[in-house]
Design an enzyme around this catalytic site. Structure first.
Site, mmCIF file in Angstrom:
data_model
loop_
_atom_site.group_PDB
_atom_site.id
_atom_site.type_symbol
_atom_site.label_atom_id
_atom_site.label_comp_id
_atom_site.label_asym_id
_atom_site.label_seq_id
_atom_site.Cartn_x
_atom_site.Cartn_y
_atom_site.Cartn_z
ATOM 1 N N LYS A 188 0.855 -1.186 0.000
ATOM 2 C CA LYS A 188 0.000 0.000 0.000
ATOM 3 C C LYS A 188 0.890 1.235 0.000
ATOM 4 O O LYS A 188 1.678 1.451 0.922
ATOM 5 C CB LYS A 188 -0.908 -0.003 1.221
ATOM 6 C CG LYS A 188 -1.770 1.254 1.321
ATOM 7 C CD LYS A 188 -2.804 1.146 2.412
ATOM 8 C CE LYS A 188 -3.556 2.472 2.548
ATOM 9 N NZ LYS A 188 -4.606 2.399 3.566
ATOM 10 N N LYS A 195 -2.154 -1.559 -3.920
ATOM 11 C CA LYS A 195 -3.026 -0.386 -3.853
ATOM 12 C C LYS A 195 -2.199 0.880 -3.897
ATOM 13 O O LYS A 195 -1.212 0.956 -3.150
ATOM 14 C CB LYS A 195 -3.810 -0.452 -2.544
ATOM 15 C CG LYS A 195 -4.721 0.707 -2.290
ATOM 16 C CD LYS A 195 -5.259 0.647 -0.902
ATOM 17 C CE LYS A 195 -5.983 1.950 -0.626
ATOM 18 N NZ LYS A 195 -6.328 2.136 0.725
HETATM 19 C C1 PBG Z 1 -7.527 3.231 5.557
HETATM 20 C C2 PBG Z 1 -7.775 3.172 4.097
HETATM 21 C C3 PBG Z 1 -7.586 4.171 3.134
HETATM 22 C C4 PBG Z 1 -8.033 3.640 1.937
HETATM 23 C C5 PBG Z 1 -8.422 2.333 2.175
HETATM 24 N N1 PBG Z 1 -8.246 2.055 3.515
HETATM 25 C C6 PBG Z 1 -7.131 5.577 3.288
HETATM 26 C C7 PBG Z 1 -5.727 5.891 3.550
HETATM 27 O O1 PBG Z 1 -4.868 5.015 3.701
HETATM 28 O O2 PBG Z 1 -5.476 7.071 3.674
HETATM 29 C C8 PBG Z 1 -8.068 4.364 0.618
HETATM 30 C C9 PBG Z 1 -9.089 3.870 -0.334
HETATM 31 C C10 PBG Z 1 -9.365 4.779 -1.478
HETATM 32 O O3 PBG Z 1 -8.741 5.827 -1.690
HETATM 33 O O4 PBG Z 1 -10.291 4.440 -2.222
HETATM 34 N N2 PBG Z 1 -6.212 3.263 5.944
#
Ligand code: PBG
Length: 329
Positions: A195, A248
């Site tokens: 991520k 992601k």
């Molecule tokens: C929580 C989370 C996030 C997303 C998914 N889980 C936000 C982040 O990490 O700031 C982002 C999902 C999206 O942008 O569609 N940590």
């Protein structure tokens, strides 16, 4: 024969039927996961920066479950919007919390629907970080216990898969151990393994009101410049017991998806995040691109790169298009 004119690549491009015959990548509704924002009460409210996406009250989650099941989706991915936030993100691991309640209602309405839950603290902490703070810094090891409690709480409510998205080191192992301790040894973990600290999460943070109050997430999410490191992250999560790994965002990271698939196989998920979704919708509205063609092209690209599972805010519309044969033309 050495090529042209004996060889003509256009022979199979002439008709829809011929194109379909040699098409390499397919998509099924069962491979799509639909993320949902759930609030405790009130009416459905639109997320301004994500046309077509709404925050849904608990009252309506059974309808959403029925819709997802009717469309044959692979599952829903729940994000909770609590009424109150605090320093320790306690709403995340409250057995009576918004996600826990949503799971119970959705499973009651549609027992066979896969209900997946995002496991993180950022939507529940007053400071908006994904873990608890010690002297202003996200405290990795203190956070692990809270994430594990959150996952167990989701499992007790009936979740089918838990999906940690916090990017703390060791969280998959901590969650696995806690689930096993509570007799959830067969509950799978879908880990947001690679991520990235991405600007493409912008609209999500509007939806979840989860922007960090100070600083950013670069202290725990990955540097967009790195791919070797993503392979290490994935290998560690698999060692700790992750069952599905995720990359992601999606489209800007096709190389990461491809390498992950080559190196580790599946199941591999890719998340078309809020900013990717919003770009396509808004560019479509502006008349710059054909929204539907661009959306389908993006999703197929994620599958082609190697994703077995695709998470998209457009899952419902995509499943309707699949049924209508829009992907086959
Ligand atoms: C929580 C989370 C996030 C997303 C998914 N889980 C936000 C982040 O990490 O700031 C982002 C999902 C999206 O942008 O569609 N940590």
């Amino acid at each position: 024969m050495s090529g042209f004119p004996e060889v003509r690549m256009r022979r199979f491009r002439r008709t829809a039927g011929l194109r379909r015959l040699v098409r390499e990548t397919a998509l099924h509704a069962s491979q799509l996961i639909w993320p949902l924002f759930i609030k405790t009460s009130g009416s459905v409210s639109p997320v301004e920066s994500m046309p077509g996406v709404h925050r849904h009250p608990l009252d309506l989650v059974s309808d959403l479950a029925r819709l997802a099941a009717t469309r044959g989706l692979g599952g829903v991915l729940l994000f909770g919007l609590p009424d109150e936030k605090d320093e320790a993100g306690s709403g995340a691991y409250d057995d009576g919390g918004v996600v826990q309640e949503a799971i119970r209602r959705m499973k009651e309405a549609e027992p066979d629907l896969n209900v997946i839950t995002d496991v993180c603290l950022c939507a529940y902490t007053s400071h908006g970080h994904c873990g608890v703070l010690t002297e202003g810094i996200v405290d990795n090891d203190q956070t692990l216990d809270l994430l594990a409690r959150t996952a167990v709480s989701h499992a007790k409510a009936g979740a089918d898969i838990v999906a940690p998205s916090d990017m703390m080191d060791g969280r998959v192992g901590a969650i696995r151990a806690a689930l096993d301790d509570h007799a959830f040894g067969l509950l799978p973990i879908m880990s947001y393994a690679a991520k990235y600290a991405s600007a493409f999460y912008g609209p999500f943070r509007e939806a979840a009101d989860s922007s960090p109050e100070h600083g950013d997430r670069r202290g725990y999410q990955m540097d967009p410049a790195n791919v070797e490191e993503a392979m290490r992250e994935i290998a560690l999560d698999l060692d700790e017991g992750a069952d599905i790994i995720m990359v992601k965002p999606g489209l800007p990271y096709l190389d990461v998806i491809q390498r992950a698939k080559e190196m580790f196989g599946g199941p591999l998920a890719a998340y078309q995040v809020s900013g990717e979704y919003a770009m396509i919708k808004l560019a479509g509205t502006a008349g710059a691109i054909d929204e539907r063609l661009a959306m389908r092209e993006s999703i197929i690209a994620l599958r082609r790169a190697g994703a077995d599972i695709v998470i998209s805010y457009d899952a419902i519309l995509l499943s309707e298009e699949l049924e209508a044969g829009a992907f086959d033309r």
